[in-house]
Design a protein around this motif. Structure first.
Motif, PDB file in Angstrom:
ATOM      1  N   UNK A   1       0.853  -1.281   0.078  1.00 38.88           N
ATOM      2  CA  UNK A   1       0.094   0.087  -0.214  1.00 38.88           C
ATOM      3  C   UNK A   1       0.967   1.545  -0.151  1.00 38.88           C
ATOM      4  N   UNK A   2       0.498   2.169  -0.642  1.00 41.10           N
ATOM      5  CA  UNK A   2       1.316   3.308  -0.937  1.00 41.10           C
ATOM      6  C   UNK A   2       0.375   4.524  -0.316  1.00 41.10           C
ATOM      7  N   UNK A   3       0.899   5.291   0.489  1.00 43.88           N
ATOM      8  CA  UNK A   3       0.305   6.701   0.867  1.00 43.88           C
ATOM      9  C   UNK A   3       0.954   7.855   0.718  1.00 43.88           C
ATOM     10  N   UNK A   4       0.502   8.665  -0.403  1.00 40.29           N
ATOM     11  CA  UNK A   4       1.125   9.757  -1.025  1.00 40.29           C
ATOM     12  C   UNK A   4      -0.064  10.822  -1.222  1.00 40.29           C
ATOM     13  N   UNK A   5       0.651  12.268  -1.190  1.00 39.16           N
ATOM     14  CA  UNK A   5      -0.239  13.394  -1.626  1.00 39.16           C
ATOM     15  C   UNK A   5       0.240  13.957  -2.779  1.00 39.16           C
ATOM     16  N   UNK A   6       1.442  13.683  -3.630  1.00 39.80           N
ATOM     17  CA  UNK A   6       1.911  14.717  -4.636  1.00 39.80           C
ATOM     18  C   UNK A   6       0.984  13.747  -5.924  1.00 39.80           C
ATOM     19  N   UNK A   7       0.211  14.746  -6.661  1.00 40.82           N
ATOM     20  CA  UNK A   7      -0.565  14.189  -7.699  1.00 40.82           C
ATOM     21  C   UNK A   7       0.193  13.322  -8.699  1.00 40.82           C
ATOM     22  N   UNK A   8       1.375  13.945  -8.982  1.00 45.31           N
ATOM     23  CA  UNK A   8       2.397  13.098 -10.232  1.00 45.31           C
ATOM     24  C   UNK A   8       2.621  11.789  -9.658  1.00 45.31           C
ATOM     25  N   UNK A   9       2.727  11.939  -8.276  1.00 41.10           N
ATOM     26  CA  UNK A   9       3.462  10.432  -7.723  1.00 41.10           C
ATOM     27  C   UNK A   9       2.225   9.477  -7.653  1.00 41.10           C
ATOM     28  N   UNK A  10       1.044  10.021  -7.043  1.00 46.55           N
ATOM     29  CA  UNK A  10      -0.179   8.969  -7.115  1.00 46.55           C
ATOM     30  C   UNK A  10      -0.453   8.437  -8.518  1.00 46.55           C
ATOM     31  N   UNK A  11      -0.561   9.345  -9.531  1.00 44.66           N
ATOM     32  CA  UNK A  11      -0.840   8.725 -10.831  1.00 44.66           C
ATOM     33  C   UNK A  11       0.282   7.978 -11.232  1.00 44.66           C
ATOM     34  N   UNK A  12       1.494   8.098 -11.094  1.00 45.23           N
ATOM     35  CA  UNK A  12       2.468   7.244 -11.320  1.00 45.23           C
ATOM     36  C   UNK A  12       2.283   5.891 -10.909  1.00 45.23           C
ATOM     37  N   UNK A  13       2.141   5.923  -9.511  1.00 44.63           N
ATOM     38  CA  UNK A  13       2.031   4.566  -8.870  1.00 44.63           C
ATOM     39  C   UNK A  13       0.714   3.826  -9.417  1.00 44.63           C
ATOM     40  N   UNK A  14      -0.308   4.496  -9.477  1.00 48.58           N
ATOM     41  CA  UNK A  14      -1.549   3.675  -9.995  1.00 48.58           C
ATOM     42  C   UNK A  14      -1.435   3.169 -11.405  1.00 48.58           C
ATOM     43  N   UNK A  15      -0.729   4.017 -12.087  1.00 46.39           N
ATOM     44  CA  UNK A  15      -0.499   3.417 -13.561  1.00 46.39           C
ATOM     45  C   UNK A  15       0.555   2.138 -13.587  1.00 46.39           C
ATOM     46  N   UNK A  16       1.094   2.114 -12.499  1.00 47.58           N
ATOM     47  CA  UNK A  16       1.864   0.937 -12.105  1.00 47.58           C
ATOM     48  C   UNK A  16       1.184  -0.285 -11.411  1.00 47.58           C
ATOM     49  N   UNK A  17      -0.257   0.008 -11.429  1.00 47.05           N
ATOM     50  CA  UNK A  17      -1.022  -0.922 -10.899  1.00 47.05           C
ATOM     51  C   UNK A  17      -0.821  -1.290  -9.240  1.00 47.05           C
ATOM     52  N   UNK A  18      -0.506  -0.075  -8.580  1.00 50.12           N
ATOM     53  CA  UNK A  18      -0.060  -0.257  -7.230  1.00 50.12           C
ATOM     54  C   UNK A  18      -0.624   0.382  -6.380  1.00 50.12           C
ATOM     55  N   UNK A  19      -1.433  -0.172  -5.588  1.00 46.23           N
ATOM     56  CA  UNK A  19      -2.687   0.556  -4.725  1.00 46.23           C
ATOM     57  C   UNK A  19      -2.127   1.627  -4.046  1.00 46.23           C
ATOM     58  N   UNK A  20      -2.794   2.792  -4.455  1.00 45.74           N
ATOM     59  CA  UNK A  20      -2.116   4.164  -3.649  1.00 45.74           C
ATOM     60  C   UNK A  20      -3.398   4.848  -3.016  1.00 45.74           C
ATOM     61  N   UNK A  21      -3.189   5.367  -1.944  1.00 44.30           N
ATOM     62  CA  UNK A  21      -4.282   6.018  -1.375  1.00 44.30           C
ATOM     63  C   UNK A  21      -3.605   7.335  -1.061  1.00 44.30           C
ATOM     64  N   UNK A  22      -4.572   8.347  -1.625  1.00 50.14           N
ATOM     65  CA  UNK A  22      -4.303   9.734  -1.926  1.00 50.14           C
ATOM     66  C   UNK A  22      -4.394  10.445  -0.773  1.00 50.14           C
ATOM     67  N   UNK A  23      -3.540  11.014   0.064  1.00 46.70           N
ATOM     68  CA  UNK A  23      -3.814  11.655   1.426  1.00 46.70           C
ATOM     69  C   UNK A  23      -4.107  13.158   0.885  1.00 46.70           C
ATOM     70  N   UNK A  24      -5.411  13.664   1.045  1.00 46.23           N
ATOM     71  CA  UNK A  24      -5.913  14.811   0.478  1.00 46.23           C
ATOM     72  C   UNK A  24      -5.500  16.246   1.004  1.00 46.23           C
ATOM     73  N   UNK A  25      -5.256  16.955   0.003  1.00 44.76           N
ATOM     74  CA  UNK A  25      -4.821  18.381   0.251  1.00 44.76           C
ATOM     75  C   UNK A  25      -5.314  19.332  -0.930  1.00 44.76           C
ATOM     76  N   UNK A  26      -4.999  20.649  -0.823  1.00 46.10           N
ATOM     77  CA  UNK A  26      -5.357  21.402  -1.892  1.00 46.10           C
ATOM     78  C   UNK A  26      -4.727  21.078  -3.008  1.00 46.10           C
TER      79      UNK A  26
END
Length: 200
Positions: free
Chosen positions: A142-167
């Motif tokens: 499981x990945x916990x990440x807030x950077x939009x680019x990192x979240x998208x990159x991880x998900x594109x690699x089929x890795x389960x990623x929870x986006x820690x929400x901010x602005x």
């Protein structure tokens, strides 16, 4: 939890455990010689709302923040980070801190030292500490990440990623968590599935 069944949680630091934007806002106000109230609390990735107009300007501000204002050791903790990471660790999850804090050359020693000091001073539990850009290579469940680019990159690699929400990441789709309590509940709900996948 038996060793072979340990679930690895890859946790970002800035914006997830440490209040990067809160501390950087204070430093940016000093850097630009502006009253703090003139810098909005809600920003987009890149900090253009504070007057940061390009990569070079961001790097200059970031270098000043780390080398002259000890950014990485002076940030406040995001509420709940210590409490819920400790609970996850006590329940057998393996906490793997993953951060890309070495992206600007020539002051890596300061960045690493401040990072370790901050983690220890705030009592954040972790088994591993990884400084790297390609977070998908770390091997977390499981990945916990807030950077939009990192979240998208991880998900594109089929890795389960929870986006820690901010602005900076409002456009990122679920799964999202707006607090550590919410994030903890999401991880625990996932546990039965992840455990079944880890048993060989």
């Amino acid at each position: 939890m038996p060793e072979k069944q340990k679930i690895v949680i890859g946790v970002d630091l800035d914006g997830v455990c440490a209040d990067f934007y809160g501390r950087m806002r204070e430093i940016a106000a000093e850097w630009f010689e502006k009253p703090l109230h003139e810098l909005p609390e809600e920003v987009s990735f890149g900090l253009k709302e504070w007057g940061v107009n390009n990569k070079s300007q961001y790097e200059s501000l970031h270098r000043f923040a780390v080398t002259q204002r000890s950014l990485f050791s002076s940030m406040e903790m995001v509420p709940g980070a210590r409490k819920y990471l400790r609970q996850l660790s006590d329940e057998g999850f393996r906490i793997r801190i993953i951060t890309h804090r070495l992206f600007i050359h020539y002051f890596h020693a300061s960045a690493v030292q401040q990072t370790v000091e901050w983690l220890d001073n705030h009592g954040i539990p972790y088994w591993d500490l990884c400084f790297m850009k390609e977070k998908e290579q770390v091997g977390a469940d499981i990945y916990i990440e807030d950077s939009p680019d990192n979240v998208l990159q991880l998900r594109q690699n089929d890795l389960f990623t929870i986006c820690f929400a901010n602005s900076t990441n409002r456009h990122i789709e679920n799964p999202r968590a707006s607090s550590w309590e919410e994030l903890y509940k999401m991880v625990m709900n996932l546990y039965p599935f992840l455990r079944s996948q880890s048993v060989t």
